[in-house]
Write a protein that holds these residues in place. Structure first.
Motif, PDB file in Angstrom:
ATOM      1  N   LYS A 269       0.821  -1.206   0.000  1.00  0.00           N
ATOM      2  CA  LYS A 269       0.000   0.000   0.000  1.00  0.00           C
ATOM      3  C   LYS A 269       0.858   1.260   0.000  1.00  0.00           C
ATOM      4  CE  LYS A 269      -4.054  -2.043   2.240  1.00  0.00           C
ATOM      5  NZ  LYS A 269      -4.973  -1.988   3.407  1.00  0.00           N
ATOM      6  N   ASP A 270       1.922   1.260   0.805  1.00  0.00           N
ATOM      7  CA  ASP A 270       2.824   2.409   0.840  1.00  0.00           C
ATOM      8  C   ASP A 270       3.484   2.640  -0.510  1.00  0.00           C
ATOM      9  OD1 ASP A 270       2.240   2.926   3.455  1.00  0.00           O
ATOM     10  OD2 ASP A 270       3.952   1.834   4.264  1.00  0.00           O
ATOM     11  N   SER A 271       3.841   1.563  -1.178  1.00  0.00           N
ATOM     12  CA  SER A 271       4.516   1.684  -2.467  1.00  0.00           C
ATOM     13  C   SER A 271       3.607   2.326  -3.516  1.00  0.00           C
ATOM     14  CB  SER A 271       4.993   0.314  -2.959  1.00  0.00           C
ATOM     15  OG  SER A 271       3.906  -0.531  -3.268  1.00  0.00           O
ATOM     16  N   VAL A 272       2.310   2.035  -3.446  1.00  0.00           N
ATOM     17  CA  VAL A 272       1.357   2.643  -4.389  1.00  0.00           C
ATOM     18  C   VAL A 272       1.310   4.151  -4.188  1.00  0.00           C
ATOM     19  CG1 VAL A 272      -1.071   2.803  -5.049  1.00  0.00           C
ATOM     20  CG2 VAL A 272      -0.049   0.565  -4.620  1.00  0.00           C
ATOM     21  N   VAL A 273       1.239   4.583  -2.939  1.00  0.00           N
ATOM     22  CA  VAL A 273       1.196   6.009  -2.629  1.00  0.00           C
ATOM     23  C   VAL A 273       2.458   6.704  -3.126  1.00  0.00           C
ATOM     24  CG1 VAL A 273       1.167   7.721  -0.773  1.00  0.00           C
ATOM     25  CG2 VAL A 273      -0.298   5.698  -0.633  1.00  0.00           C
ATOM     26  N   GLN A 274       3.601   6.125  -2.823  1.00  0.00           N
ATOM     27  CA  GLN A 274       4.857   6.765  -3.211  1.00  0.00           C
ATOM     28  C   GLN A 274       5.070   6.738  -4.720  1.00  0.00           C
ATOM     29  OE1 GLN A 274       8.305   6.813  -1.022  1.00  0.00           O
ATOM     30  NE2 GLN A 274       7.440   6.163   0.929  1.00  0.00           N
ATOM     31  N   TYR A 275       4.602   5.680  -5.360  1.00  0.00           N
ATOM     32  CA  TYR A 275       4.752   5.612  -6.825  1.00  0.00           C
ATOM     33  C   TYR A 275       3.990   6.752  -7.497  1.00  0.00           C
ATOM     34  CZ  TYR A 275       4.203   4.169 -11.651  1.00  0.00           C
ATOM     35  OH  TYR A 275       4.192   4.160 -13.029  1.00  0.00           O
ATOM     36  N   HIS A 276       2.712   6.905  -7.151  1.00  0.00           N
ATOM     37  CA  HIS A 276       1.912   7.964  -7.781  1.00  0.00           C
ATOM     38  C   HIS A 276       2.481   9.339  -7.461  1.00  0.00           C
ATOM     39  CE1 HIS A 276      -1.135   5.435  -9.483  1.00  0.00           C
ATOM     40  NE2 HIS A 276      -1.484   4.914  -8.318  1.00  0.00           N
ATOM     41  N   THR A 277       2.973   9.520  -6.238  1.00  0.00           N
ATOM     42  CA  THR A 277       3.538  10.811  -5.854  1.00  0.00           C
ATOM     43  C   THR A 277       4.806  11.119  -6.636  1.00  0.00           C
ATOM     44  OG1 THR A 277       2.671  10.474  -3.607  1.00  0.00           O
ATOM     45  CG2 THR A 277       4.290  12.218  -3.911  1.00  0.00           C
ATOM     46  N   LEU A 278       5.669  10.132  -6.779  1.00  0.00           N
ATOM     47  CA  LEU A 278       6.920  10.337  -7.515  1.00  0.00           C
ATOM     48  C   LEU A 278       6.672  10.604  -9.000  1.00  0.00           C
ATOM     49  CD1 LEU A 278       9.258   7.674  -5.875  1.00  0.00           C
ATOM     50  CD2 LEU A 278       9.703  10.134  -6.013  1.00  0.00           C
ATOM     51  N   VAL A 279       5.707   9.914  -9.589  1.00  0.00           N
ATOM     52  CA  VAL A 279       5.402  10.150 -11.005  1.00  0.00           C
ATOM     53  C   VAL A 279       4.828  11.557 -11.191  1.00  0.00           C
ATOM     54  CG1 VAL A 279       4.014   9.428 -12.976  1.00  0.00           C
ATOM     55  CG2 VAL A 279       5.078   7.709 -11.517  1.00  0.00           C
ATOM     56  N   ALA A 280       4.001  12.003 -10.247  1.00  0.00           N
ATOM     57  CA  ALA A 280       3.479  13.371 -10.311  1.00  0.00           C
ATOM     58  C   ALA A 280       4.620  14.381 -10.195  1.00  0.00           C
ATOM     59  CB  ALA A 280       2.453  13.598  -9.197  1.00  0.00           C
ATOM     60  N   ILE A 281       5.551  14.131  -9.276  1.00  0.00           N
ATOM     61  CA  ILE A 281       6.716  14.997  -9.131  1.00  0.00           C
ATOM     62  C   ILE A 281       7.525  15.048 -10.426  1.00  0.00           C
ATOM     63  CG2 ILE A 281       9.025  15.073  -8.061  1.00  0.00           C
ATOM     64  CD1 ILE A 281       7.716  14.302  -5.424  1.00  0.00           C
ATOM     65  N   ARG A 282       7.731  13.882 -11.005  1.00  0.00           N
ATOM     66  CA  ARG A 282       8.494  13.808 -12.252  1.00  0.00           C
ATOM     67  C   ARG A 282       7.844  14.637 -13.365  1.00  0.00           C
ATOM     68  NH1 ARG A 282      13.360  13.429 -14.531  1.00  0.00           N
ATOM     69  NH2 ARG A 282      13.336  12.348 -16.533  1.00  0.00           N
ATOM     70  N   ASN A 283       6.520  14.603 -13.437  1.00  0.00           N
ATOM     71  CA  ASN A 283       5.822  15.361 -14.481  1.00  0.00           C
ATOM     72  C   ASN A 283       5.908  16.864 -14.246  1.00  0.00           C
ATOM     73  OD1 ASN A 283       4.312  13.719 -16.634  1.00  0.00           O
ATOM     74  ND2 ASN A 283       3.891  12.550 -14.775  1.00  0.00           N
ATOM     75  N   LEU A 284       5.866  17.304 -12.996  1.00  0.00           N
ATOM     76  CA  LEU A 284       6.027  18.728 -12.716  1.00  0.00           C
ATOM     77  C   LEU A 284       7.450  19.190 -13.022  1.00  0.00           C
ATOM     78  CD1 LEU A 284       3.969  19.329  -9.440  1.00  0.00           C
ATOM     79  CD2 LEU A 284       3.274  19.574 -11.829  1.00  0.00           C
ATOM     80  N   TYR A 285       8.410  18.313 -12.776  1.00  0.00           N
ATOM     81  CA  TYR A 285       9.797  18.626 -13.121  1.00  0.00           C
ATOM     82  C   TYR A 285       9.941  18.802 -14.640  1.00  0.00           C
ATOM     83  CZ  TYR A 285      14.809  17.877 -13.937  1.00  0.00           C
ATOM     84  OH  TYR A 285      16.098  18.016 -14.359  1.00  0.00           O
ATOM     85  N   LEU A 286       9.330  17.904 -15.406  1.00  0.00           N
ATOM     86  CA  LEU A 286       9.396  17.996 -16.867  1.00  0.00           C
ATOM     87  C   LEU A 286       8.634  19.228 -17.379  1.00  0.00           C
ATOM     88  CD1 LEU A 286       8.892  14.227 -17.779  1.00  0.00           C
ATOM     89  CD2 LEU A 286      11.020  15.559 -17.942  1.00  0.00           C
ATOM     90  N   ALA A 287       7.556  19.590 -16.680  1.00  0.00           N
ATOM     91  CA  ALA A 287       6.799  20.795 -17.063  1.00  0.00           C
ATOM     92  C   ALA A 287       7.663  22.031 -16.942  1.00  0.00           C
ATOM     93  CB  ALA A 287       5.564  20.928 -16.186  1.00  0.00           C
ATOM     94  N   SER A 288       8.583  22.033 -15.978  1.00  0.00           N
ATOM     95  CA  SER A 288       9.438  23.208 -15.782  1.00  0.00           C
ATOM     96  C   SER A 288      10.340  23.439 -16.993  1.00  0.00           C
ATOM     97  CB  SER A 288      10.278  23.049 -14.514  1.00  0.00           C
ATOM     98  OG  SER A 288      11.290  22.048 -14.686  1.00  0.00           O
ATOM     99  N   ASN A 289      10.767  22.357 -17.644  1.00  0.00           N
ATOM    100  CA  ASN A 289      11.617  22.502 -18.831  1.00  0.00           C
ATOM    101  C   ASN A 289      10.852  23.163 -19.976  1.00  0.00           C
ATOM    102  OD1 ASN A 289      13.791  21.225 -17.538  1.00  0.00           O
ATOM    103  ND2 ASN A 289      13.049  19.203 -18.124  1.00  0.00           N
ATOM    104  N   ALA A 290       9.577  22.726 -20.168  1.00  0.00           N
ATOM    105  CA  ALA A 290       8.758  23.319 -21.226  1.00  0.00           C
ATOM    106  C   ALA A 290       8.397  24.767 -20.890  1.00  0.00           C
ATOM    107  CB  ALA A 290       7.493  22.491 -21.424  1.00  0.00           C
ATOM    108  N   LEU A 291       8.223  25.032 -19.594  1.00  0.00           N
ATOM    109  CA  LEU A 291       7.839  26.378 -19.174  1.00  0.00           C
ATOM    110  C   LEU A 291       8.921  27.412 -19.496  1.00  0.00           C
ATOM    111  CD1 LEU A 291       5.655  28.056 -17.764  1.00  0.00           C
ATOM    112  CD2 LEU A 291       6.772  27.566 -15.589  1.00  0.00           C
TER     113      LEU A 291
END
Length: 295
Positions: A269-291
């Motif tokens: 259960k913990d791994s599911v929470v951290q996985y979704h959180t890390l993928v969301a973080i990764r996408n915001l990081y990639l958004a910064s490059n396009a920004l």
């Protein structure tokens, strides 16, 4: 090509249209053209009336129907005719309008046929205000989810926030398709929008998981997600590349590729929470490059 402007009257300036373009567009005396302002540029096009496309649904498939209607909405059509045989389609049409489309409604209805039409929508010059609403609703979604992780209480507020986020996402796409107010920044905008949408979807998936599971998880990683969003939003609002640099430095310090490996050693259960959180973080990081391309 260059053209001189000629003064006519007290405050009117005119210029001529290139003869080759006029011939190519088959323009005649009295025809109408459309002129849109994109920052310091004027875009001139021959006025064209879009026909009314028809969608025919011979069987019921909710996802296909929803996505088909949203696609034509995002392409900028002001009218859409829908022909169907299954009565469930009508309910799906109404649900799609209410949850995903701003400014559209059913204006005509008879047995097996609906006509959707653009009743009202914001003007293209309100695009930036609408785009800001995406950041705001993403912030609400993150905060609501963080509170949910802390309290372990059921909370369906995320569903309403996700609906608003999707509405503004589709409206941004529609304005771009119809008026393209961003000019040369359009491609970078698509990158930012795509990554924001993917981040929002990960948080929504996490909430769906929490609907059925109780997870005793510390929110340190989720607090980092809030920081990513804060720095990204601040960079956009103030057009400040230094904020993007700060985001990159924060990323290098707090999030590494090894973090993805660690989640598989956690309880399921913990791994599911951290996985979704890390993928969301990764996408915001990639958004910064396009920004960077937008500011």
């Amino acid at each position: 090509m260059k053209r001189k402007v000629i003064k006519q009257g007290a405050s009117t300036l005119t210029t001529s249209l290139p003869a080759s373009w006029v011939k190519e567009q088959k323009l005649c005396h009295g025809d109408e053209i459309e002129i849109d302002q994109v920052y310091d540029k004027l875009i001139i096009a021959k006025s064209k009336e879009k026909g009314i496309p028809t969608l025919t649904f011979s069987q019921f498939n909710k996802t296909f129907i929803k996505n088909s209607i949203i696609t034509f909405y995002c392409k900028g059509y002001d009218k859409l005719r829908i022909v169907f045989t299954d009565r469930q389609v009508e309910n799906c049409i109404m649900e799609t309008i209410n949850n995903y489309l701003i400014g559209f409604d059913i204006v005509e209805k008879e047995k097996g046929v609906c006509l959707l039409e653009n009743i009202t929508e914001p003007e293209a010059d309100q695009f930036e205000a609408i785009f800001k609403k995406l950041f705001f609703n993403l912030s609400l979604l993150i905060s609501t989810t963080e509170q949910r992780l802390k309290t372990q209480q059921q909370d369906i507020a995320y569903k309403d926030i996700a609906i608003r986020f999707q509405q503004y996402e589709n409206l941004c796409k529609r304005i771009i398709a119809k008026r393209n107010p961003l000019g040369e920044n359009t491609l970078f905008f698509w990158g930012v929008l795509n990554y924001l949408v993917q981040a929002a979807k990960e948080i929504q998936l996490l909430n769906r998981f929490l609907d059925k599971n109780k997870v005793h998880n510390n929110t340190q990683l989720f607090s980092r997600l809030k920081m990513y969003h804060h720095l990204l939003e601040d960079a956009y609002l103030h057009k400040d590349p230094k904020k993007i640099l700060a985001l990159h430095l924060y990323h290098q310090k707090h999030v590494r590729a090894l973090d993805f490996d660690k989640i598989f050693k956690l309880k399921e259960k913990d791994s599911v929470v951290q996985y979704h959180t890390l993928v969301a973080i990764r996408n915001l990081y990639l958004a910064s490059n396009a920004l960077l391309g937008m500011i």
